[in-house]
Design a protein around this motif. Structure first.
Motif, short mmCIF file in Angstrom:
data_model
loop_
_atom_site.label_atom_id
_atom_site.label_comp_id
_atom_site.label_asym_id
_atom_site.label_seq_id
_atom_site.Cartn_x
_atom_site.Cartn_y
_atom_site.Cartn_z
N ASN A 187 0.83 -1.22 0.00
CA ASN A 187 0.00 0.00 0.00
C ASN A 187 0.86 1.26 0.00
O ASN A 187 0.61 2.19 0.77
CB ASN A 187 -0.94 0.02 1.21
N THR A 188 1.86 1.25 -0.85
CA THR A 188 2.83 2.34 -0.86
C THR A 188 2.95 3.00 -2.22
O THR A 188 2.90 2.33 -3.25
CB THR A 188 4.23 1.77 -0.50
N ILE A 189 3.09 4.31 -2.19
CA ILE A 189 3.54 5.03 -3.37
C ILE A 189 4.92 5.59 -3.04
O ILE A 189 5.10 6.21 -1.99
CB ILE A 189 2.58 6.18 -3.76
N ALA A 190 5.87 5.35 -3.92
CA ALA A 190 7.22 5.90 -3.73
C ALA A 190 7.54 6.82 -4.89
O ALA A 190 7.24 6.51 -6.04
CB ALA A 190 8.24 4.76 -3.68
N LEU A 191 8.11 7.98 -4.58
CA LEU A 191 8.61 8.88 -5.63
C LEU A 191 10.11 9.06 -5.45
O LEU A 191 10.60 9.11 -4.32
CB LEU A 191 7.93 10.26 -5.55
N ARG A 192 10.81 9.15 -6.59
CA ARG A 192 12.23 9.45 -6.53
C ARG A 192 12.39 10.88 -6.02
O ARG A 192 11.57 11.75 -6.35
CB ARG A 192 12.83 9.29 -7.93
N ILE A 193 13.44 11.15 -5.28
CA ILE A 193 13.55 12.42 -4.56
C ILE A 193 13.53 13.64 -5.50
O ILE A 193 12.88 14.65 -5.19
CB ILE A 193 14.79 12.45 -3.63
N ASP A 194 14.17 13.53 -6.67
CA ASP A 194 14.17 14.68 -7.58
C ASP A 194 12.77 14.95 -8.13
O ASP A 194 12.37 16.10 -8.34
CB ASP A 194 15.17 14.45 -8.73
N VAL A 195 11.99 13.88 -8.33
CA VAL A 195 10.62 14.03 -8.80
C VAL A 195 9.78 14.67 -7.69
O VAL A 195 8.98 15.58 -7.94
CB VAL A 195 10.03 12.65 -9.20
N TYR A 196 10.00 14.21 -6.47
CA TYR A 196 9.29 14.77 -5.32
C TYR A 196 9.55 16.27 -5.18
O TYR A 196 8.61 17.07 -5.07
CB TYR A 196 9.74 14.03 -4.05
N VAL A 197 10.82 16.65 -5.24
CA VAL A 197 11.19 18.06 -5.07
C VAL A 197 10.56 18.91 -6.19
O VAL A 197 9.96 19.96 -5.94
CB VAL A 197 12.73 18.23 -5.05
N ALA A 198 10.67 18.41 -7.43
CA ALA A 198 10.13 19.17 -8.56
C ALA A 198 8.60 19.26 -8.50
O ALA A 198 8.02 20.31 -8.79
CB ALA A 198 10.58 18.53 -9.87
#
Ligand SMILES: [Zn+2]
Length: 181
Positions: free
Chosen positions: A77-88
């Motif tokens: 039940n997880t969504i993960a985003l790569r950190i650069d995508v998250y920041v942008a």
């Protein structure tokens, strides 16, 4: 378009109505959707199984064996985003906000849909049975509310008001114009 997995067929209209119900439940109809706030500050509270993670590129690679921008893991039940995508995405970049909404689409639409024994979608697969097409459709309909976007002056204003790419703005603008009485 990148192909995903075979999932239950869903038409564009069905996906649109899922997106609209979500917008209505969040009291966000017609508004610019704070998609990162939905992932970080809303979903974890309304869905206590849900977790949101931010991963370094190396962690992404390690866990999923690919350097994905985002990933939805149904069994956790997880969504993960790569950190650069998250920041942008947090700073309002349309393309990355779209990635976040795309993962939300997977999470809402594709749980319990054969991900245990996934079958790859192929070019012969009907597009409306493809998980990537469905998640992209959800992301567009969730970020740009068709019931309202036709009131703006054109695709440029749609792009800036809803913080989406010009490509997404144009698709939604044209769809809204087709719908308008
Ligand atoms: Zn996807």
């Amino acid at each position: 378009m990148e192909r995903g997995f075979l999932v239950r067929p869903r038409s564009g209209e069905v996906i649109r109505s899922v997106a609209h119900r979500m917008l209505d439940a969040l009291d966000m109809k017609g508004r610019q959707v704070p998609v990162m706030h939905v992932l970080e500050g809303v979903l974890p509270y309304v869905d206590d199984r849900f977790s949101f993670e931010i991963l370094e590129p190396e962690e992404m690679l390690q866990r999923f064996r690919m350097n994905a921008e985002g990933m939805t893991v149904h069994r956790d039940n997880t969504i993960a985003l790569r950190i650069d995508v998250y920041v942008a995405a947090c700073s309002g970049a349309g393309r990355h906000r779209f990635t976040a909404a795309h993962e939300l689409g997977h999470y809402l639409l594709h749980k319990d849909e054969g991900m245990q024994f996934p079958r790859k979608s192929t070019p012969e697969t009907k597009i409306y049975c493809d998980s990537e097409w469905q998640a992209n459709t959800f992301a567009r309909e969730f970020l740009v509310d068709l019931r309202y976007c036709g009131r703006l002056s054109g695709p440029e204003e749609v792009a800036s008001f809803y913080q989406v790419s010009t490509q997404v703005a144009e698709i939604q603008w044209n769809a809204a114009k087709k719908m308008a009485p």
